[in-house]
Design a protein around this motif. Structure first.
Motif, mmCIF file in Angstrom:
data_model
loop_
_atom_site.group_PDB
_atom_site.id
_atom_site.type_symbol
_atom_site.label_atom_id
_atom_site.label_comp_id
_atom_site.label_asym_id
_atom_site.label_seq_id
_atom_site.Cartn_x
_atom_site.Cartn_y
_atom_site.Cartn_z
ATOM 1 N N TYR A 505 0.898 -1.586 0.096
ATOM 2 C CA TYR A 505 0.086 0.214 0.163
ATOM 3 C C TYR A 505 0.671 1.367 -0.311
ATOM 4 C CZ TYR A 505 -3.754 3.225 1.398
ATOM 5 O OH TYR A 505 -4.011 3.996 1.156
ATOM 6 N N SER A 506 1.907 0.928 0.691
ATOM 7 C CA SER A 506 2.596 2.779 0.924
ATOM 8 C C SER A 506 4.555 2.423 1.372
ATOM 9 C CB SER A 506 1.896 3.052 1.983
ATOM 10 O OG SER A 506 2.993 3.246 3.289
ATOM 11 N N VAL A 507 5.418 2.917 1.090
ATOM 12 C CA VAL A 507 6.614 2.975 1.250
ATOM 13 C C VAL A 507 7.064 4.412 1.820
ATOM 14 C CG1 VAL A 507 6.550 1.473 -0.397
ATOM 15 C CG2 VAL A 507 7.312 3.723 -1.425
ATOM 16 N N CYS A 508 8.035 3.975 2.425
ATOM 17 C CA CYS A 508 8.282 5.284 3.058
ATOM 18 C C CYS A 508 9.785 4.840 3.353
ATOM 19 C CB CYS A 508 7.711 5.439 4.604
ATOM 20 S SG CYS A 508 8.285 7.077 5.428
ATOM 21 N N PHE A 519 10.599 1.713 4.926
ATOM 22 C CA PHE A 519 9.634 1.199 4.881
ATOM 23 C C PHE A 519 8.999 0.647 4.167
ATOM 24 C CE2 PHE A 519 11.326 2.717 9.227
ATOM 25 C CZ PHE A 519 11.323 1.706 10.180
ATOM 26 N N SER A 520 7.224 -0.261 3.936
ATOM 27 C CA SER A 520 6.509 -0.590 3.514
ATOM 28 C C SER A 520 5.376 -0.808 4.244
ATOM 29 C CB SER A 520 6.971 -1.570 2.688
ATOM 30 O OG SER A 520 7.632 -2.716 2.835
ATOM 31 N N THR A 521 4.514 -1.035 3.814
ATOM 32 C CA THR A 521 2.890 -1.392 4.159
ATOM 33 C C THR A 521 2.259 -1.832 3.586
ATOM 34 O OG1 THR A 521 1.882 0.676 4.138
ATOM 35 C CG2 THR A 521 2.996 0.032 6.170
ATOM 36 N N ALA A 522 1.599 -3.288 3.971
ATOM 37 C CA ALA A 522 0.858 -3.672 2.463
ATOM 38 C C ALA A 522 -0.775 -3.931 3.902
ATOM 39 C CB ALA A 522 0.876 -5.632 2.442
ATOM 40 N N LEU A 523 -1.716 -3.812 2.797
ATOM 41 C CA LEU A 523 -2.954 -4.602 2.736
ATOM 42 C C LEU A 523 -3.488 -5.543 4.062
ATOM 43 C CD1 LEU A 523 -5.194 -3.420 -0.463
ATOM 44 C CD2 LEU A 523 -4.116 -2.008 1.079
ATOM 45 N N ASP A 524 -2.667 -6.336 4.372
ATOM 46 C CA ASP A 524 -2.930 -7.274 5.490
ATOM 47 C C ASP A 524 -2.160 -6.325 6.701
ATOM 48 O OD1 ASP A 524 -0.457 -8.041 5.422
ATOM 49 O OD2 ASP A 524 0.060 -9.713 4.577
ATOM 50 N N LYS A 528 7.127 -3.824 6.802
ATOM 51 C CA LYS A 528 8.262 -4.729 6.921
ATOM 52 C C LYS A 528 9.314 -3.510 6.279
ATOM 53 C CE LYS A 528 6.641 -9.004 4.321
ATOM 54 N NZ LYS A 528 6.927 -9.573 5.595
ATOM 55 N N ALA A 529 10.327 -3.309 6.532
ATOM 56 C CA ALA A 529 11.782 -3.014 6.377
ATOM 57 C C ALA A 529 12.504 -3.571 4.814
ATOM 58 C CB ALA A 529 12.269 -2.420 7.778
ATOM 59 N N TRP A 530 13.419 -2.692 4.251
ATOM 60 C CA TRP A 530 13.997 -3.685 3.885
ATOM 61 C C TRP A 530 15.403 -2.458 3.384
ATOM 62 C CZ3 TRP A 530 12.129 -6.967 1.363
ATOM 63 C CH2 TRP A 530 10.178 -6.835 1.204
ATOM 64 N N LEU A 531 16.590 -3.056 3.650
ATOM 65 C CA LEU A 531 17.647 -2.383 2.966
ATOM 66 C C LEU A 531 18.332 -2.465 1.483
ATOM 67 C CD1 LEU A 531 20.192 -4.266 5.606
ATOM 68 C CD2 LEU A 531 18.907 -1.618 6.141
ATOM 69 N N ASN A 534 19.462 -7.603 -1.458
ATOM 70 C CA ASN A 534 19.000 -8.780 -2.031
ATOM 71 C C ASN A 534 18.989 -9.570 -1.066
ATOM 72 O OD1 ASN A 534 18.168 -7.281 -5.022
ATOM 73 N ND2 ASN A 534 20.149 -7.985 -5.348
ATOM 74 N N LEU A 535 18.525 -9.437 0.468
ATOM 75 C CA LEU A 535 18.964 -10.277 1.758
ATOM 76 C C LEU A 535 17.308 -9.797 1.546
ATOM 77 C CD1 LEU A 535 22.172 -9.416 2.941
ATOM 78 C CD2 LEU A 535 21.355 -11.086 1.786
ATOM 79 N N GLY A 536 16.589 -9.570 1.898
ATOM 80 C CA GLY A 536 14.729 -10.016 2.505
ATOM 81 C C GLY A 536 14.602 -8.398 2.971
ATOM 82 N N SER A 537 13.762 -8.750 3.872
ATOM 83 C CA SER A 537 13.024 -8.071 4.889
ATOM 84 C C SER A 537 13.932 -7.853 6.210
ATOM 85 C CB SER A 537 11.269 -7.886 5.312
ATOM 86 O OG SER A 537 11.389 -7.016 5.756
#
Length: 1100
Positions: A505-508, A519-524, A528-531, A534-537
């Motif tokens: 839904y959104s990224v920050c 930071f990212s948010t989803a509709l569920d 999650k937070a990402w660097l 390619n190592l995932g959340s």
């Protein structure tokens, strides 16, 4: 937390304890939430002061925060319940069961049933699990042991069970040192200064040549009290030093630490607990300080280096670095100038704004993206729209086949997000279909196509700019559950982050201490937070509300906030503790059920704002209580879009009429006036012309009504009468068919067309084309529309029975997006496609026949259908099923109106009865009959109802009267009866802003009433809009109000004519409101519009 404000609270707690303010000590402990006094808690439990026990606990946790908190409250309430049973006080036990214990039923229904069954026992000890229950005193002692284990194991009490190891009277010592320092700064220090107040800085009076005494041997506050402060607190051990600073994401990006908690037994009766460890992080709360008006600088605050000049010191003094001034304001330090109360600009965008963003440098440049894919660039200083662009795919051949197929199937596209790059040289647009478009900005109205990226499968829900590795990048997220990073120059994809299980839904994006992350948010509801690897959340946490959530940092990047709305409409605005990945503060003040996804923004490192309940709500970042609300003079949707400019001086807010209001604080007004003054000379002649015409609003559009009031009051009010065609603008809509009476009439929600249903069951649609004379393409009396038909040449014609259609009851309802119309003319209900005029489906053959239709405001698949047999059927179109059948009227249904604020349906019938139905269970709440004057039979017009924009009051229209009712009381607030021997009312409706009521009469006169007083302010005679050779029996039978132009309305006549009326452009309104009569002030508010928005227009 190691800020100075927290430490000051501890000093105050120590001082209060030394001074024996015992109740105040514990009140401050509870309100601050910084220190949990276990000794005090134990005493209250042993004494059975259960209300105080729960109140004190409430400062640190709530029932549903986590499983430990839930168990704590359960054990306390269970003990209270058992004690009531032991005293044979059944009524008290039932009260506790219903008010206190029922909340746990949803978590463990079997346990609740078992507890309830204890009421049936003469002695609850007959229950096997309670057989060892002793007396009250021993039971409380056993429970207390369990409670202490639970509190110590609860992460919300971490670092709150030990009081700092302070020297006695530490606050007195600090004040003493401060006074000595002030005394040393005196130009002429006296040997024995007389200190009588702490409210101002100390300064010696007349010079006497004496030296200042030494702080060591002459304490200015007298002798320090003997040791002995806070004796019970020392038992809990010394204060633990603050931990070594960790990177800001340490708490977010690491797995929760494995903490060995004390064993917690199940208690006398077992109680199920959630096993998901993430539940511990769901709703942690850290209450704010007790005094929200005291602004203490924190150790990492910008305010540390901005020291205020000490009062009373004649010359500037360079204080030591560690001397931090602390001010104690006597009242809150907010001024009205801080808030954006003034409506400085009103801009007409033409379609509903979905996203807005001010330029990062040019503070009055505003980008707007709308629900039809348009983008606009406004200079709000000059009120000029510099750029307007309709959605268009730049290179369709390069797009994916999925996008091409999607656009062919449904070309409708909306802007989900529009945003400037950090330096304002680029801006990005995220669309609801696959793509993002990046424009470059070269000043003025010069924008150029830069990049078009087919970014996601489905909608692109958000877009942002960031600088990882000192390179400008574009970050997008979408319905395909991914986040992607693109190089901003070439559009090359750099990263794809996968891991969300629902649409993102959104990224920050943000950075701290050289760590770049997203930071990212989803509709569920997952965060999650990402660097940039390619190592995932690194994070998997739950956002409050578990649905649509956005995150944002304060302007200085030091504080993180999120705002989200659940599927049930519950909104949550919170501040996060980044180091722990937990909620630090939850802000209060949202309505129980928001009517849309709440948008929010931050400004000046101080305030939070959110659009909710037709208002803009403002919070201080340091105080969870609602600070103030702004209604922007009304006209706001339920959940308006909002955006501050970067300096926080201007606030843009979307309006219900597809426009934007620019609100300004005092600094913002000065900014706009400066811009106006720069261009004043160039436009002086035009300005003088406008002023001579009696309207200077276009010069400084900052709340002119206040300035106009004295002028209006000095005039003698006179009813405006329009007697000839030169006094207003009117146009008859061309019709090449020989039509019969207009039975129903409505504007489309977009305001660009009018739809009529004739007595011959045929629909007519007039559309206004865009042209040089009508750039907006909206309905107007100045330009003739076209009677529109699809290329097939078919008409939308309702199903009819064998009876005469002229005698049938006609009704229709328009969908929110103007795509479909549901209609009936005595036969089956038909669903038509408004683009093709094709019949999509028919249903519900008579008898009974449908007599009124209304879409549910929150679900287009639910329709309320009033029937000829006096029932109301709640019908689900999707599953073709009648969900409920409402009975309460004795004659056919003539009107239906929903309130999505009160969650009710109001119905009216040919029996002159009004009924109010709850939309949750469809039960009838109230009913009332209209008072019909004797000798006035009701055989000309049926009763109609329509909600006021506040959704709390509704209009009732009957041939004998118009009235405004309070919905909750079902009582008339105002009434206007038709005088005896006067022509009856044929129809009436609110204007789109609910400030006026347009009423038609059988003599073809139109009356325009002030809605707040129900007094006539303008009368339009037939000669002003009807041709002179028309029959005297022709009159309007239906009135429709434009959905966004408050002074425009349309009339449908008995001869099939449709007329649109507007005041003269020089007048711009239908007269002036009549002065309030004594005692006539209405309790009708003028809140932001709601139901009058396009989607909720009543059937005419």
């Amino acid at each position: 937390m190691s800020s100075l404000s927290r430490e000051l609270v501890f000093l105050i707690l120590q001082f209060l304890d030394e001074e024996k303010f015992k109740e105040t000590v514990h009140k401050l402990e509870q309100e601050s939430g910084f220190y949990f006094n276990m000794k005090y808690f134990e005493d209250e439990v042993i004494n059975g002061n259960w209300d105080e026990v729960e109140r004190y606990l409430g400062g640190f946790t709530k029932v549903d925060d986590n499983r430990y908190s839930m168990k704590i409250f359960f054990e306390i309430r269970k003990q209270k319940y058992l004690e009531a049973l032991d005293k044979h006080d059944r009524s008290k036990a039932v009260e506790i069961l219903v008010k206190d214990l029922k909340v746990f039923a949803s978590f463990n229904e079997e346990l609740f049933k078992e507890i309830t069954q204890l009421l049936t026992l003469e002695n609850f000890r007959e229950n096997e699990q309670l057989s060892k229950y002793g007396d009250t005193k021993s039971a409380r002692a056993i429970m207390l042991v369990e409670l202490k284990k639970l509190i110590e194991a609860n992460p919300l009490f971490r670092d709150k069970l030990q009081f700092p190891n302070l020297k006695n009277s530490r606050l007195r010592t600090l004040i003493n040192q401060s006074l000595n320092w002030q005394h040393q700064l005196c130009k002429n220090p006296r040997p024995n200064p007389d200190i009588k107040t702490l409210f101002v800085d100390h300064s010696c009076g007349q010079p006497n040549g004496a030296r200042a005494p030494s702080p060591a041997n002459n304490p200015l506050l007298g002798s320090i009290p003997k040791p002995g402060g806070f004796p019970p607190l020392g038992a809990h051990g010394p204060f633990q030093p603050a931990p070594t600073p960790v990177p800001p994401l340490a708490g977010w990006m690491s797995n929760p630490p494995a903490v060995t908690h004390p064993a917690v037994s199940g208690g006398a009766i077992g109680f199920g607990t959630p096993t998901n460890p993430a539940a511990l992080l769901k709703h942690p709360r850290t209450p704010t300080t007790a005094n929200p008006s005291m602004d203490y600088p924190s150790g990492d605050s910008d305010h540390v280096s901005k020291r205020s000049r000490p009062v009373g010191i004649a010359e500037e003094v360079n204080l030591p670095v560690n001397m931090l001034p602390v001010t104690y304001p006597q009242s809150h330090n907010y001024q009205q100038d801080d808030f954006h109360k003034a409506v400085a600009r009103t801009l007409s965008q033409g379609s509903a704004p979905m996203s807005m963003d001010f330029h990062p440098i040019q503070q009055t440049l505003l980008l707007v993206g709308t629900n039809v894919g348009d983008i606009g660039l406004w200079d709000v200083g000059t009120k000029d729209r510099l750029v307007v662009k309709n959605f268009k795919v730049w290179e369709l051949g390069k797009c994916s086949m999925a996008l091409q197929a999607s656009l062919v199937k449904d070309p409708a596209v909306s802007v989900n997000r529009i945003i400037w790059s950090p330096d304002g040289t680029l801006f990005g647009v995220a669309y609801s279909r696959h793509i993002v478009q990046i424009y470059s900005y070269h000043g003025g109205d010069d924008i150029r196509q830069h990049l078009e990226i087919d970014a996601h499968v489905g909608g692109v829900n958000d877009i942002a700019f960031a600088h990882p590795n000192k390179q400008l990048c574009i970050i997008t997220c979408g319905d395909d559950k991914t986040i992607k990073v693109w190089e901003a120059t070439s559009g090359a994809k750099q990263f794809t982050f996968e891991g969300h299980e629902a649409p993102v839904y959104s990224v920050c994006p943000h950075y701290k201490e050289n760590i770049q992350f997203i930071f990212s948010t989803a509709l569920d509801g997952k965060i999650k937070a990402w660097l940039y690897d390619n190592l995932g959340s690194r994070v998997d946490y739950d956002a409050p509300g578990h649905w649509c959530t956005t995150m944002a940092y304060s302007a200085d990047g030091s504080r993180l906030f999120s705002c989200g709305t659940s599927k049930d409409g519950e909104s949550h605005l919170v501040e996060w503790n980044e180091s722990e990945g937990a909620v630090k503060r939850t802000y209060q003040g949202f309505r129980k059920r928001s009517m849309g996804v709440v948008q929010f923004d931050t400004t000046r490192n101080r305030f939070l704002a959110a659009g909710d309940e037709f208002l803009i709500k403002i919070w201080d970042m340091d105080n969870t209580g609602l600070l103030t609300t702004i209604d922007a003079d009304g006209g706001l949707p339920a959940s308006p879009r909002i955006r501050f400019n970067k300096e926080g001086t201007l606030l843009a807010v979307s309006t219900l009429d597809n426009g934007i209001k620019i609100l300004a604080n005092a600094d913002g007004l000065r900014l706009l006036r400066t811009l106006e003054n720069r261009s004043f000379d160039a436009s002086r002649n035009a300005a003088e012309t406008v002023t001579k015409n009696g309207d200077s609003r276009s010069l400084v559009d900052v709340k002119p009504r206040i300035a106009d009031e004295p002028l209006d009051k000095s005039k003698v009010w006179k009813l405006m009468e329009i007697t000839e065609s030169t006094q207003c603008r009117s146009i008859k809509l061309a019709d090449n068919m020989r039509t019969s009476k207009i039975s129903r009439l409505i504007y489309t929600n977009s305001g660009v067309a009018i739809l009529a249903l004739t007595a011959s069951a045929v629909h007519l649609l007039w559309k206004w084309p865009r042209s040089d004379r009508n750039t907006s393409g909206k309905a107007t009396a100045s330009v003739s529309p076209q009677l529109w038909q699809p290329p097939s040449g078919i008409f939308m014609t309702n199903d009819m029975t064998d009876n005469n259609p002229e005698e049938a009851v006609h009704c229709f309802a328009l969908s929110k997006n103007d795509s479909y119309v549901m209609s009936a003319s005595g036969g089956k209900i038909s669903l038509f496609n408004m683009m093709t005029f094709k019949t999509m489906t028919t249903f519900m053959p008579p008898p009974p026949a449908a007599t009124f239709l209304a879409f549910h405001p929150q679900d287009n698949n639910i329709i309320a259908i009033g029937m000829d047999d006096s029932t109301i059927q709640i019908y689900n179109v999707r599953i073709d099923e009648v969900k409920s059948k409402l009975r309460g009227h004795s004659k056919r249904i003539t009107g239906l109106a929903f309130s999505n604020v009160l969650n009710v349906l109001v119905s009216s019938g040919a029996d002159a009865q009004l009924c109010v139905w709850n939309t949750d269970g469809w039960e009838k709440q109230k009913n009332r009959f209209l008072q019909i004057p004797s000798g006035r039979p009701s055989n000309i017009l049926d009763t109609r109802v329509q909600f006021h924009q506040d959704q709390m009051h509704f209009l009732v229209v009957h041939e004998t009267q118009i009235a405004i009712y309070d919905t909750t009381k079902l009582e008339p607030v105002k009434q206007w009866p038709v005088r005896e021997n006067s022509p009856p009312i044929t129809h009436a409706t609110f204007s789109c802003d609910s400030q006026l009521i347009y009423a038609s009469f059988m003599d073809a006169t139109v009356g325009i009433f002030n809605a707040s007083s129900l007094r006539l302010q303008c009368r339009i005679l037939p000669a002003s809009y009807l041709p002179p050779n028309i029959s005297s029996s022709v009159h309007p039978v239906v009135v429709a109000a434009h959905p966004s132009e408050a002074s425009q309305f349309a009339l449908g006549l008995t001869d099939g004519g449709v007329y649109v009326l507007e005041p003269l452009e020089s007048e711009r309104k239908w007269g002036n409101p009549p002065p309030a009569e004594n005692g006539s002030a209405s309790n009708l508010s003028t809140p932001p519009p709601n139901g009058a928005s396009s989607s909720d227009q009543p059937e005419r």
